[in-house]
Design a protein around this motif. Structure first.
Motif, PDB file in Angstrom:
ATOM      1  N   VAL A 186       8.955   3.360  -3.819  1.00 50.66           N
ATOM      2  CA  VAL A 186       8.428   2.306  -2.949  1.00 50.66           C
ATOM      3  C   VAL A 186       8.967   2.528  -1.547  1.00 50.66           C
ATOM      4  N   PHE A 187       8.056   2.473  -0.567  1.00 53.05           N
ATOM      5  CA  PHE A 187       8.424   2.698   0.832  1.00 53.05           C
ATOM      6  C   PHE A 187       8.203   1.416   1.614  1.00 53.05           C
ATOM      7  N   SER A 188       9.178   1.056   2.428  1.00 52.71           N
ATOM      8  CA  SER A 188       9.056  -0.119   3.285  1.00 52.71           C
ATOM      9  C   SER A 188       9.770   0.153   4.597  1.00 52.71           C
ATOM     10  N   ASN A 189       9.017   0.007   5.690  1.00 52.62           N
ATOM     11  CA  ASN A 189       9.575   0.317   7.011  1.00 52.62           C
ATOM     12  C   ASN A 189      10.069   1.771   7.001  1.00 52.62           C
ATOM     13  N   PHE A 194       0.807  -1.223   0.000  1.00 52.03           N
ATOM     14  CA  PHE A 194       0.000   0.000   0.000  1.00 52.03           C
ATOM     15  C   PHE A 194       0.841   1.275   0.000  1.00 52.03           C
ATOM     16  N   ARG A 195       2.149   1.134   0.161  1.00 49.85           N
ATOM     17  CA  ARG A 195       2.998   2.321   0.262  1.00 49.85           C
ATOM     18  C   ARG A 195       3.933   2.436  -0.942  1.00 49.85           C
ATOM     19  N   PHE A 196       3.398   3.006  -2.016  1.00 50.92           N
ATOM     20  CA  PHE A 196       4.192   3.328  -3.193  1.00 50.92           C
ATOM     21  C   PHE A 196       3.455   4.425  -3.954  1.00 50.92           C
ATOM     22  N   LYS A 197       4.175   5.139  -4.796  1.00 55.81           N
ATOM     23  CA  LYS A 197       3.531   6.166  -5.613  1.00 55.81           C
ATOM     24  C   LYS A 197       4.316   6.365  -6.902  1.00 55.81           C
ATOM     25  N   GLU A 198       3.636   6.868  -7.916  1.00 58.66           N
ATOM     26  CA  GLU A 198       4.279   7.110  -9.198  1.00 58.66           C
ATOM     27  C   GLU A 198       5.326   8.209  -9.056  1.00 58.66           C
ATOM     28  N   TYR A 199       6.419   8.022  -9.763  1.00 61.15           N
ATOM     29  CA  TYR A 199       7.531   8.977  -9.696  1.00 61.15           C
ATOM     30  C   TYR A 199       8.308   8.900 -11.001  1.00 61.15           C
ATOM     31  N   SER A 254       7.174  -7.611   8.426  1.00 54.74           N
ATOM     32  CA  SER A 254       6.051  -8.308   9.065  1.00 54.74           C
ATOM     33  C   SER A 254       5.204  -7.376   9.931  1.00 54.74           C
ATOM     34  N   PHE A 255       5.855  -6.518  10.689  1.00 55.77           N
ATOM     35  CA  PHE A 255       5.162  -5.561  11.556  1.00 55.77           C
ATOM     36  C   PHE A 255       4.258  -4.648  10.733  1.00 55.77           C
ATOM     37  N   GLU A 256       4.818  -4.090   9.683  1.00 55.57           N
ATOM     38  CA  GLU A 256       4.059  -3.171   8.827  1.00 55.57           C
ATOM     39  C   GLU A 256       2.897  -3.878   8.144  1.00 55.57           C
ATOM     40  N   MET A 257       3.114  -5.087   7.664  1.00 52.17           N
ATOM     41  CA  MET A 257       2.058  -5.810   6.953  1.00 52.17           C
ATOM     42  C   MET A 257       0.927  -6.238   7.873  1.00 52.17           C
ATOM     43  N   LEU A 258       1.271  -6.601   9.098  1.00 51.33           N
ATOM     44  CA  LEU A 258       0.242  -7.012  10.045  1.00 51.33           C
ATOM     45  C   LEU A 258      -0.729  -5.860  10.303  1.00 51.33           C
ATOM     46  N   PHE A 259      -0.202  -4.679  10.528  1.00 49.16           N
ATOM     47  CA  PHE A 259      -1.059  -3.517  10.757  1.00 49.16           C
ATOM     48  C   PHE A 259      -1.776  -3.086   9.476  1.00 49.16           C
ATOM     49  N   SER A 260      -1.090  -3.157   8.354  1.00 50.15           N
ATOM     50  CA  SER A 260      -1.683  -2.704   7.095  1.00 50.15           C
ATOM     51  C   SER A 260      -2.884  -3.553   6.693  1.00 50.15           C
ATOM     52  N   PHE A 261      -2.737  -4.861   6.797  1.00 53.63           N
ATOM     53  CA  PHE A 261      -3.833  -5.731   6.372  1.00 53.63           C
ATOM     54  C   PHE A 261      -4.924  -5.855   7.425  1.00 53.63           C
ATOM     55  N   LEU A 262      -4.611  -5.466   8.647  1.00 57.08           N
ATOM     56  CA  LEU A 262      -5.648  -5.451   9.676  1.00 57.08           C
ATOM     57  C   LEU A 262      -6.764  -4.476   9.310  1.00 57.08           C
ATOM     58  N   ILE A 263      -6.428  -3.411   8.591  1.00 60.99           N
ATOM     59  CA  ILE A 263      -7.445  -2.430   8.214  1.00 60.99           C
ATOM     60  C   ILE A 263      -7.941  -2.635   6.779  1.00 60.99           C
ATOM     61  N   TYR A 291      10.061  11.821   3.021  1.00 56.99           N
ATOM     62  CA  TYR A 291       8.976  10.849   3.174  1.00 56.99           C
ATOM     63  C   TYR A 291       8.890  10.476   4.648  1.00 56.99           C
ATOM     64  N   TYR A 292       7.872   9.710   4.995  1.00 52.92           N
ATOM     65  CA  TYR A 292       7.684   9.301   6.387  1.00 52.92           C
ATOM     66  C   TYR A 292       7.841   7.794   6.531  1.00 52.92           C
ATOM     67  N   ALA A 293       8.580   7.382   7.541  1.00 53.30           N
ATOM     68  CA  ALA A 293       8.739   5.959   7.835  1.00 53.30           C
ATOM     69  C   ALA A 293       7.450   5.407   8.424  1.00 53.30           C
ATOM     70  N   PHE A 294       7.260   4.102   8.277  1.00 58.74           N
ATOM     71  CA  PHE A 294       6.140   3.477   8.974  1.00 58.74           C
ATOM     72  C   PHE A 294       6.440   3.577  10.476  1.00 58.74           C
ATOM     73  N   PRO A 295       5.451   3.992  11.275  1.00 62.89           N
ATOM     74  CA  PRO A 295       5.719   4.243  12.699  1.00 62.89           C
ATOM     75  C   PRO A 295       6.184   3.009  13.462  1.00 62.89           C
ATOM     76  N   LYS A 296       6.993   3.263  14.452  1.00 62.40           N
ATOM     77  CA  LYS A 296       7.387   2.216  15.389  1.00 62.40           C
ATOM     78  C   LYS A 296       6.272   2.044  16.425  1.00 62.40           C
ATOM     79  N   LEU A 297       6.351   0.967  17.197  1.00 65.21           N
ATOM     80  CA  LEU A 297       5.302   0.662  18.169  1.00 65.21           C
ATOM     81  C   LEU A 297       5.071   1.821  19.136  1.00 65.21           C
TER      82      LEU A 297
END
Length: 278
Positions: free
Chosen positions: A34-37, A23-28, A102-111, A142-148
């Protein structure tokens, strides 16, 4: 800045990124950021090659699963002799399964349940902008995926205001669950069935979301998320009659085994592409 150059025959960035697994990418420019963590890369097609520009070469080499030979996966799909699977593999042979955080995907797919990709993307971006760490790169800020600990600073109301709706309760609950000691690291060593059983115990995670997290967050390829598109292909192209989608997942896994996740992406891409042409 380093470059990774890879044959585009088995790596089409557009097809890979638009297959519902990230879910974290955009045209450029002529490709995508592509953003990850907390990391970023620029990926694009140049002639017969796909090029990745990044300051984190090893991370994105692994992220795009470049050490896996997808020609063998493609050949395996064709070997089944199933017309739909063969057509799907030929159309989507440039799709790769991403090895995501894994952390990012767990939260992303939860919603993601009862949600669409645009809304999910917007919500995740708003959360990153609200509490994620701002980063600088050759491609801009850009912004990193938040930590816990950053996610913990927000309330259920905050998450609702950021577009999560009723899923805000689940999101906040997962933050608290991990904060209380639930270990995502420990999940990585589990078998498919044990991982599945652990995931569905989390409030808000059902069969489809569990399979998405397993496939896209833990690279468990013996997973098969059944959404609208894959259920349609099951009934329309495989003449399936099972109504329960959890049982449909089981049926596909029994058919395709360890290749289930790869073939799910081929089939998903194929069916959605056909529907868009109508």
């Amino acid at each position: 800045m380093e470059k990774i150059v890879f044959s585009s025959e088995y790596f089409n960035p557009s097809d890979t990124l638009k297959c519902g697994q990230i879910f974290r990418f955009k045209e450029y420019k002529n490709g995508y950021l592509v953003f990850s963590n907390d990391k970023i890369c620029y990926v694009y097609v140049d002639g017969d090659n796909t090029v990745i520009e990044t300051e984190d070469k090893d991370y994105f080499y692994n992220f795009f699963d470049l050490f896996t030979d997808y020609s063998k996966i493609f050949e395996k799909a064709v070997s089944y002799g199933n017309e739909t699977l063969t057509l799907s593999a030929n159309l989507g042979k440039g799709v790769r399964i991403l090895r995501q955080n894994s952390f990012e995907m767990l939260f992303s797919f939860l919603i993601s349940q009862n949600n669409n990709i645009k809304r999910i993307t917007n919500s995740i971006e708003k959360i990153c902008e609200r509490v994620g760490t701002k980063k600088s790169s050759p491609f801009g800020e850009y912004y990193a995926f938040p930590k816990l600990e950053q996610l913990k600073t927000l309330t259920v109301k905050d998450y609702k205001d950021l577009g999560l709706g009723y899923r805000a309760e689940y999101f906040y609950g997962l933050v608290d669950l991990i904060y209380q000691g639930f270990s995502i690291e420990n999940l990585k060593s589990l078998s498919e069935i044990d991982l599945y059983n652990s995931l569905v115990k989390i409030k808000g995670i059902g069969d489809k979301v569990a399979n998405c997290v397993m496939l896209f967050g833990f690279y468990k390829t013996k997973s098969f998320p059944v959404d609208t598109w894959t259920y349609k292909i099951y009934t329309e192209n495989f003449n399936g009659t099972i109504k329960n989608r959890e049982k449909v997942t089981e049926w596909f896994i029994s058919e395709f085994g360890e290749y289930s996740g790869y073939f799910q992406q081929y089939l998903f891409y194929y069916k959605r592409s056909l529907e868009k042409q109508k």
